[in-house]
Write a protein that holds these residues in place. Structure first.
Motif, PDB file in Angstrom:
ATOM      1  N   GLY A 267       0.808  -1.216   0.000  1.00  0.00           N
ATOM      2  CA  GLY A 267       0.000   0.000   0.000  1.00  0.00           C
ATOM      3  C   GLY A 267       0.839   1.262   0.000  1.00  0.00           C
ATOM      4  O   GLY A 267       0.475   2.260  -0.628  1.00  0.00           O
ATOM      5  N   MET A 268       1.991   1.234   0.701  1.00  0.00           N
ATOM      6  CA  MET A 268       2.881   2.398   0.710  1.00  0.00           C
ATOM      7  C   MET A 268       3.433   2.682  -0.682  1.00  0.00           C
ATOM      8  O   MET A 268       3.598   3.845  -1.079  1.00  0.00           O
ATOM      9  N   VAL A 269       3.742   1.621  -1.439  1.00  0.00           N
ATOM     10  CA  VAL A 269       4.251   1.823  -2.799  1.00  0.00           C
ATOM     11  C   VAL A 269       3.132   2.254  -3.734  1.00  0.00           C
ATOM     12  O   VAL A 269       3.304   3.136  -4.589  1.00  0.00           O
ATOM     13  N   GLU A 270       1.947   1.657  -3.567  1.00  0.00           N
ATOM     14  CA  GLU A 270       0.841   1.899  -4.483  1.00  0.00           C
ATOM     15  C   GLU A 270       0.218   3.272  -4.305  1.00  0.00           C
ATOM     16  O   GLU A 270      -0.436   3.796  -5.216  1.00  0.00           O
ATOM     17  N   ARG A 271       0.459   3.892  -3.144  1.00  0.00           N
ATOM     18  CA  ARG A 271      -0.204   5.156  -2.831  1.00  0.00           C
ATOM     19  C   ARG A 271       0.175   6.284  -3.791  1.00  0.00           C
ATOM     20  O   ARG A 271      -0.623   7.154  -4.089  1.00  0.00           O
ATOM     21  N   GLY A 272       1.409   6.293  -4.274  1.00  0.00           N
ATOM     22  CA  GLY A 272       1.830   7.397  -5.140  1.00  0.00           C
ATOM     23  C   GLY A 272       1.952   7.027  -6.597  1.00  0.00           C
ATOM     24  O   GLY A 272       2.629   7.730  -7.364  1.00  0.00           O
ATOM     25  N   MET A 273       1.313   5.941  -7.038  1.00  0.00           N
ATOM     26  CA  MET A 273       1.473   5.474  -8.409  1.00  0.00           C
ATOM     27  C   MET A 273       0.752   6.348  -9.431  1.00  0.00           C
ATOM     28  O   MET A 273       1.086   6.327 -10.612  1.00  0.00           O
ATOM     29  N   ASP A 274      -0.237   7.134  -8.990  1.00  0.00           N
ATOM     30  CA  ASP A 274      -1.009   7.937  -9.941  1.00  0.00           C
ATOM     31  C   ASP A 274      -0.369   9.290 -10.232  1.00  0.00           C
ATOM     32  O   ASP A 274      -0.930  10.086 -10.976  1.00  0.00           O
ATOM     33  N   ALA A 275       0.799   9.569  -9.644  1.00  0.00           N
ATOM     34  CA  ALA A 275       1.468  10.853  -9.889  1.00  0.00           C
ATOM     35  C   ALA A 275       2.120  10.848 -11.274  1.00  0.00           C
ATOM     36  O   ALA A 275       2.264   9.803 -11.922  1.00  0.00           O
ATOM     37  N   GLU A 276       2.519  12.026 -11.721  1.00  0.00           N
ATOM     38  CA  GLU A 276       3.145  12.153 -13.039  1.00  0.00           C
ATOM     39  C   GLU A 276       4.625  11.813 -12.949  1.00  0.00           C
ATOM     40  O   GLU A 276       5.308  12.156 -11.984  1.00  0.00           O
ATOM     41  N   VAL A 277       5.128  11.147 -13.962  1.00  0.00           N
ATOM     42  CA  VAL A 277       6.543  10.784 -14.017  1.00  0.00           C
ATOM     43  C   VAL A 277       7.353  12.022 -14.371  1.00  0.00           C
ATOM     44  O   VAL A 277       7.149  12.638 -15.425  1.00  0.00           O
ATOM     45  N   LEU A 278       8.260  12.396 -13.477  1.00  0.00           N
ATOM     46  CA  LEU A 278       9.051  13.606 -13.691  1.00  0.00           C
ATOM     47  C   LEU A 278      10.323  13.332 -14.470  1.00  0.00           C
ATOM     48  O   LEU A 278      10.794  14.175 -15.222  1.00  0.00           O
ATOM     49  N   GLY A 279      10.900  12.162 -14.272  1.00  0.00           N
ATOM     50  CA  GLY A 279      12.163  11.856 -14.941  1.00  0.00           C
ATOM     51  C   GLY A 279      13.338  12.446 -14.190  1.00  0.00           C
ATOM     52  O   GLY A 279      13.194  13.204 -13.226  1.00  0.00           O
ATOM     53  N   ASP A 280      14.530  12.102 -14.648  1.00  0.00           N
ATOM     54  CA  ASP A 280      15.756  12.584 -13.998  1.00  0.00           C
ATOM     55  C   ASP A 280      16.680  13.278 -14.990  1.00  0.00           C
ATOM     56  O   ASP A 280      17.872  13.395 -14.765  1.00  0.00           O
ATOM     57  N   LYS A 281      16.113  13.762 -16.100  1.00  0.00           N
ATOM     58  CA  LYS A 281      16.921  14.425 -17.112  1.00  0.00           C
ATOM     59  C   LYS A 281      16.716  15.925 -17.014  1.00  0.00           C
ATOM     60  O   LYS A 281      15.608  16.426 -17.198  1.00  0.00           O
ATOM     61  N   GLY A 282      17.786  16.637 -16.694  1.00  0.00           N
ATOM     62  CA  GLY A 282      17.675  18.081 -16.556  1.00  0.00           C
ATOM     63  C   GLY A 282      16.950  18.460 -15.284  1.00  0.00           C
ATOM     64  O   GLY A 282      16.935  17.747 -14.289  1.00  0.00           O
ATOM     65  N   LYS A 283      16.316  19.616 -15.284  1.00  0.00           N
ATOM     66  CA  LYS A 283      15.582  20.093 -14.114  1.00  0.00           C
ATOM     67  C   LYS A 283      14.225  19.409 -14.036  1.00  0.00           C
ATOM     68  O   LYS A 283      13.535  19.232 -15.043  1.00  0.00           O
ATOM     69  N   LEU A 284      13.859  19.019 -12.835  1.00  0.00           N
ATOM     70  CA  LEU A 284      12.558  18.378 -12.648  1.00  0.00           C
ATOM     71  C   LEU A 284      11.467  19.417 -12.831  1.00  0.00           C
ATOM     72  O   LEU A 284      11.500  20.505 -12.252  1.00  0.00           O
ATOM     73  N   ARG A 285      10.492  19.062 -13.646  1.00  0.00           N
ATOM     74  CA  ARG A 285       9.398  19.991 -13.889  1.00  0.00           C
ATOM     75  C   ARG A 285       8.447  20.005 -12.715  1.00  0.00           C
ATOM     76  O   ARG A 285       8.138  18.987 -12.118  1.00  0.00           O
ATOM     77  N   VAL A 286       7.982  21.185 -12.376  1.00  0.00           N
ATOM     78  CA  VAL A 286       7.067  21.345 -11.253  1.00  0.00           C
ATOM     79  C   VAL A 286       5.677  20.937 -11.704  1.00  0.00           C
ATOM     80  O   VAL A 286       5.161  21.435 -12.702  1.00  0.00           O
TER      81      VAL A 286
END
Length: 645
Positions: A63-82
């Protein structure tokens, strides 16, 4: 304290501790909570598995892992988009999932959890939108711990040993201080050794994945969809995991081969890791039509005169590893061109081309030219031996290879033990005594009760010769006996449970038999078999799970000695300083019988030439008159005469 006195259960304790982990700001409290959770779960599973507790804890972690699965994928390339939404909630979801992954990883590593549910938690973490959680989950399957597990600086940094000794010299000398210093030094040494240990893939976790085909398709979908957001290192991590899942379960994700084509250039960063991922994703059920463009692309990009020898060797090795898993991916004309590189002057290129030639001599010699097939392959083609078409598999295994050697060895040991000690174990003696007896007993009872039985021959009359001069041909008898030995099927696997020690003994016996065959002139085939057995034994001793996967050295092949990096140079310097005093020279006074400094004459030998040219003695020789030169020459002659008398 309440848990120690059994006032509350483990589930109640863990339900209260899990929410505190991502929210507390004290690192000491986090370390204490983490140790409490791990020790409580390990203690509960110490004697037998506590399935009730494990199911409850795994449900909470899932449940702890599944709780944030619906968020948007930010990626790790360059600056993280807000992204939209409160950042605190997004960070909390990522922290919750990160701690769930950390705890599952620790419990798997300690052997407390080894079931499919813990693997399902880590598989879900591979698709988490937070890159840190995703990377840690992928590293779990790859078996590497390069990713920092904690979000804070809980992991100790590299310990400065010199600073520890310096602090010990300055501070007050106490026994507790000595013990503390030894403990810190021991921890630093252990951490240094763990860094140098090679990483091994987590093969059991890959094997018990639930629905690996869906997992592989979702993994490739994430790789393809967020290609612009992921950095190259993260994309290579996903490629490595995807290729290992495809190779381990023989899956078909054909779009992966189309995706990876754009990275197959010799100037691509980290191209050896990409080639390893490509080769590991191929298996015998991969369609050759999907692999032919890959092999053609590798040949066009890596194997041509415009690149260096190391690039050519890596390209041919990559093609060889792909074709080893799927031989029908090669075209006949291209194979002929690649095999010609065996005449190259570079050792790595020659070895790679010979390896490709040897591979096709074994799997499909019909694609080679007549002069390149070799003796054994030509004989096999003449006898009508043909390679298996795509999609066909070899016949069902009737026996373990070489098991007859183990059976004969155990039988010999039983006979020796029975000869030395007449008692022995009753069961073994009975089995040895009844060998070959059952058939005789049945035939004897039939003959006694029923008398003679007339048997009619199906094919014709049975010829019986009364002549004693007729002797059977020894050569035909020997050939028949050898063929009988080869076709003999051992019954040991049906009567005995083979242990790992038995398989190790079986491998040694096969190596001994192969060595004997080489000594008796078995030819190149026997030598290759012996080399393969020795290589497999060495790989199994190092780590049995690594035999199924490749490394970058398999692609790069044998290379010239590369330039040493800083760590290698320092290790060489430290090795040279062993056995001598610190910064001490072995020349001069230490090498003499009587300790003394070097003389002026010895020092003059090592003076730079420019210093000598400007010295008074040299300038005096240049300005000397003819009379002075004659006097010096006459004095030299007189000294030489006195030396002989």
């Amino acid at each position: 304290m309440l848990r120690n006195k059994d006032v509350i259960t483990s589930i109640q304790l863990l339900k209260s501790l899990f929410p505190l982990l991502p929210r507390t700001t004290s690192s000491n409290l986090r370390v204490f909570i983490r140790k409490t959770i791990l020790s409580d779960i390990r203690t509960a599973n110490l004697r037998t598995k506590n399935h009730k507790l494990n199911r409850a804890v795994q449900a909470m972690l899932f449940g702890m892992v599944e709780r944030g699965m619906d968020a948007e994928v930010l990626g790790d390339k360059g600056k993280l988009r807000v992204t939209a939404g409160p950042s605190g909630e997004r960070t909390a979801n990522g922290d919750d999932a990160m701690w769930a992954v950390i705890l599952t990883k620790e419990l798997w590593k300690k052997g407390v959890w080894t079931d499919a549910k813990s693997v399902a938690i880590m598989a879900l973490g591979c698709f988490h939108p937070v890159m840190k959680v995703q990377s840690a989950s992928i590293h779990f399957f790859l078996g590497s711990d390069d990713e920092q597990e904690d979000s804070d600086d809980e992991e100790e940094e590299d310990v400065d040993v010199k600073a520890l000794y310096h602090r010990r010299e300055i501070n007050k000398k106490t026994r507790s201080g000595d013990k503390k210093l030894q403990k810190q030094l021991k921890a630093a040494k252990k951490k240094k050794q763990s860094k140098n240990e090679p990483t091994t893939p987590n093969f059991p976790a890959l094997q018990i994945l639930s629905d690996p085909q869906t997992f592989a398709e979702k993994l490739f979908d994430a790789l393809n969809r967020y290609d612009k957001r992921f950095s190259l290192d993260h994309k290579i991590l996903i490629m490595q995991l995807l290729s290992r899942v495809i190779g381990a379960h023989k899956l078909c994700v054909l779009a992966f081969y189309t995706y990876i084509v754009k990275y197959l250039t010799y100037h691509q960063l980290r191209i050896p890791a990409i080639l390893v991922a490509l080769a590991q994703s191929v298996h015998d059920l991969t369609p050759p039509d999907a692999l032919m463009p890959i092999v053609r692309k590798l040949a066009q990009e890596f194997v041509h005169p415009g690149v260096g020898s190391e690039v050519i060797a890596a390209g041919i090795n990559s093609i060889r590893e792909v074709c080893r898993r799927q031989p029908w991916a090669m075209e006949e004309d291209l194979l002929g061109d690649l095999v010609e590189y065996r005449k190259s002057r570079d050792k790595a290129v020659t070895a790679a081309a010979r390896g490709l030639l040897q591979l096709y001599r074994e799997v499909n010699p019909g694609m080679l030219k007549r002069r390149e097939r070799g003796k054994e392959a030509s004989m096999g083609l003449g006898a009508g031996r043909q390679p298996l078409p795509y999609g066909h598999s070899t016949g069902a295994a009737a026996d373990i290879e070489g098991l007859t050697l183990l059976e004969d060895h155990l039988k010999r040991l039983r006979e020796e033990e029975g000869g030395e000690s007449g008692g022995g174990s009753e069961n073994e003696d009975d089995e040895a005594a009844w060998d070959g007896w059952d058939v005789e007993t049945d035939s004897g009872s039939d003959s006694e009760s029923e008398g003679w039985i007339d048997v009619e021959a199906d094919g014709g009359a049975i010829e019986v010769s009364d002549s004693e001069d007729e002797v059977p041909d020894k050569k035909s008898g020997t050939i028949g006996q050898e063929s009988h030995e080869e076709n003999r099927v051992s019954t040991l696997a049906t009567t005995k449970i083979l242990t790992p020690a038995d398989f190790a003994l079986l491998n040694d016996l096969r190596i001994q038999a192969a060595t004997k065959a080489v000594e008796q002139g078995g030819g190149s085939r026997a030598k290759r078999k012996l080399a393969a057995l020795e290589a497999s034994k060495k790989a199994s001793v190092a780590d049995p799970s690594t035999a199924a996967f490749m490394s970058e050295n398999d692609i790069l092949g044998p290379r010239k000695k590369a330039k040493a990096d800083y760590a290698e140079r320092m290790a060489s310097i430290e090795k040279g300083r062993e056995g001598r005093e610190k910064y001490g020279s072995l020349k001069g006074k230490k090498m003499k019988a009587t300790p003394s400094s070097s003389t002026n004459r010895e020092k003059a030998r090592n003076k730079p030439v420019m210093m000598i040219l400007s010295s008074k003695a040299v300038r005096g020789k240049k300005k000397a008159s003819l009379r002075e030169k004659q006097q010096k020459l006459r004095a030299h002659i007189e000294r030489a005469k006195k030396a002989y008398h």
